[in-house]
Design a protein around this motif. Structure first.
Motif, PDB file in Angstrom:
ATOM      1  N   TYR A  77       0.950   3.960  -3.100  1.00  0.00           N
ATOM      2  CA  TYR A  77       0.578   5.356  -2.899  1.00  0.00           C
ATOM      3  C   TYR A  77       1.713   6.281  -3.342  1.00  0.00           C
ATOM      4  O   TYR A  77       1.474   7.297  -4.019  1.00  0.00           O
ATOM      5  CB  TYR A  77       0.243   5.605  -1.427  1.00  0.00           C
ATOM      6  CG  TYR A  77      -0.635   6.813  -1.195  1.00  0.00           C
ATOM      7  CD1 TYR A  77      -2.028   6.681  -1.135  1.00  0.00           C
ATOM      8  CD2 TYR A  77      -0.091   8.079  -1.050  1.00  0.00           C
ATOM      9  CE1 TYR A  77      -2.833   7.780  -0.922  1.00  0.00           C
ATOM     10  CE2 TYR A  77      -0.891   9.195  -0.839  1.00  0.00           C
ATOM     11  CZ  TYR A  77      -2.269   9.034  -0.777  1.00  0.00           C
ATOM     12  OH  TYR A  77      -3.066  10.139  -0.585  1.00  0.00           O
ATOM     13  N   THR A  85       3.194  10.634   1.068  1.00  0.00           N
ATOM     14  CA  THR A  85       2.576   9.353   1.418  1.00  0.00           C
ATOM     15  C   THR A  85       2.469   9.190   2.926  1.00  0.00           C
ATOM     16  O   THR A  85       1.424   8.782   3.450  1.00  0.00           O
ATOM     17  CB  THR A  85       3.413   8.192   0.822  1.00  0.00           C
ATOM     18  OG1 THR A  85       3.403   8.298  -0.606  1.00  0.00           O
ATOM     19  CG2 THR A  85       2.866   6.841   1.234  1.00  0.00           C
ATOM     20  N   ASN A 106       0.809  -1.218   0.000  1.00  0.00           N
ATOM     21  CA  ASN A 106       0.000   0.000   0.000  1.00  0.00           C
ATOM     22  C   ASN A 106       0.844   1.270   0.000  1.00  0.00           C
ATOM     23  O   ASN A 106       0.525   2.245  -0.689  1.00  0.00           O
ATOM     24  CB  ASN A 106      -0.935   0.004   1.205  1.00  0.00           C
ATOM     25  CG  ASN A 106      -2.023  -1.039   1.098  1.00  0.00           C
ATOM     26  OD1 ASN A 106      -2.417  -1.421  -0.002  1.00  0.00           O
ATOM     27  ND2 ASN A 106      -2.501  -1.531   2.236  1.00  0.00           N
TER      28      ASN A 106
END
Length: 303
Positions: A104, A120, A100
């Motif tokens: 991102y 991020t 993840n």
């Protein structure tokens, strides 16, 4: 003439990452109980799992490791731009497994990786994942000077992971790898680099945490598996049977175990099962060429 011993360790490190990844990919996100019910104790590379892997197929752990390696090979003196290009090229292939934080950062990259990492961290509320640790091994493999290797390991971490715990774990990992490439005993290398840190208890005591994606927890499990296993097989098998983020823990631990035992010490059935063997072989040879041609001068930050 190439140093056969160093090359064997270097190649073993790359294969160790891939084998730990491919073996652990079968059990990623599973619990220990689920693994026991479905596989007993998993010992072979069979594919399947949440990503429906083919036997011997690797995931983001190995592919991003190769991105870092390829970036270094393109621009060994200042590799960050080329590493970033390889990240973007890999992401465009729509890989099955992308962390993840990395997803991102890549999707919000606008010309400066360090700004993307900060953004991020701010937007997600954290960036202490294990995604930069899983891919940092090529820095140790490519550069014979420890200062160079650690510098690049830290910088590639900061491209996507703003949290300082990530680049510190990468630095510790790189120093262990450096010692192993010099022929040190595994437990000696671990002890020297881990003592006095939050990872020291894992030299003897099982971590009191889940084998998830938090970089500190991952590193604790990696240290424990390496310090308490008897050989390469046991390291990667125990990692796979942890469940949780088993492919990443297996890749990280497998990389160091592979350096220690060398490619010659890795069971042939594991090495021959990996689908991207030719690419690993070519990358190992190219990294060795870079390693032999390095002038030992510390590479400066690219931004």
């Amino acid at each position: 003439m190439a140093d056969v011993k160093v090359f064997d360790r270097l190649k073993g490190g790359l294969y160790g990452v891939a084998i730990g990844d491919a073996l652990g990919g079968t059990t990623e996100f599973m619990s220990v109980k689920e693994i026991e019910e479905k596989h007993g104790f998993l010992t072979e590379i069979i594919g399947g799992g949440v990503w429906r892997l083919a036997p011997g197929e690797v995931t983001d752990d190995t592919m991003m490791t190769l991105c870092v390696a390829d970036g270094i090979l393109l621009q060994p003196r200042q590799p960050l731009d080329s590493i970033g290009e390889k990240f973007l090229e890999w992401y465009e292939t729509r890989p099955k497994d992308v962390g993840n934080i990395i997803r991102y950062a890549i999707e919000h990259y606008e010309g400066n990786w360090f700004e993307a990492a900060l953004y991020t961290d701010q937007m997600m509320g954290q960036s202490a994942g294990n995604g930069s640790l899983m891919r940092c091994l090529p820095a140790a493999l490519a550069y014979p000077g420890l200062a160079e290797a650690e510098h690049i390991a830290r910088l590639q971490s900061r491209m996507t992971h703003y949290d300082s715990r990530c680049d510190e774990a990468c630095a510790i990992y790189t120093r262990i790898a450096y010692r192993l490439l010099q022929g040190e005993e595994l437990r000696d290398a671990l002890w020297t680099e881990v003592k006095g840190t939050e990872y020291e208890p894992a030299l003897t005591v099982p971590p009191n945490c889940e084998p998830g994606g938090f970089v500190v927890h991952t590193m604790l499990w990696v240290v424990y598996l390496l310090a308490t296993s008897t050989d390469f097989e046991q390291v990667v098998q125990r990692a796979a049977n942890l469940g949780g983020d088993s492919d990443t823990i297996g890749a990280i631990a497998g990389g160091l175990a592979g350096i220690y035992c060398g490619y010659a010490g890795i069971p042939a059935r594991y090495a021959e099962a990996i689908m991207i063997r030719e690419r690993l072989d070519e990358t190992a040879a190219a990294l060795m060429d870079i390693r032999q041609g390095s002038n030992g001068q510390v590479i400066q930050a690219g931004g």
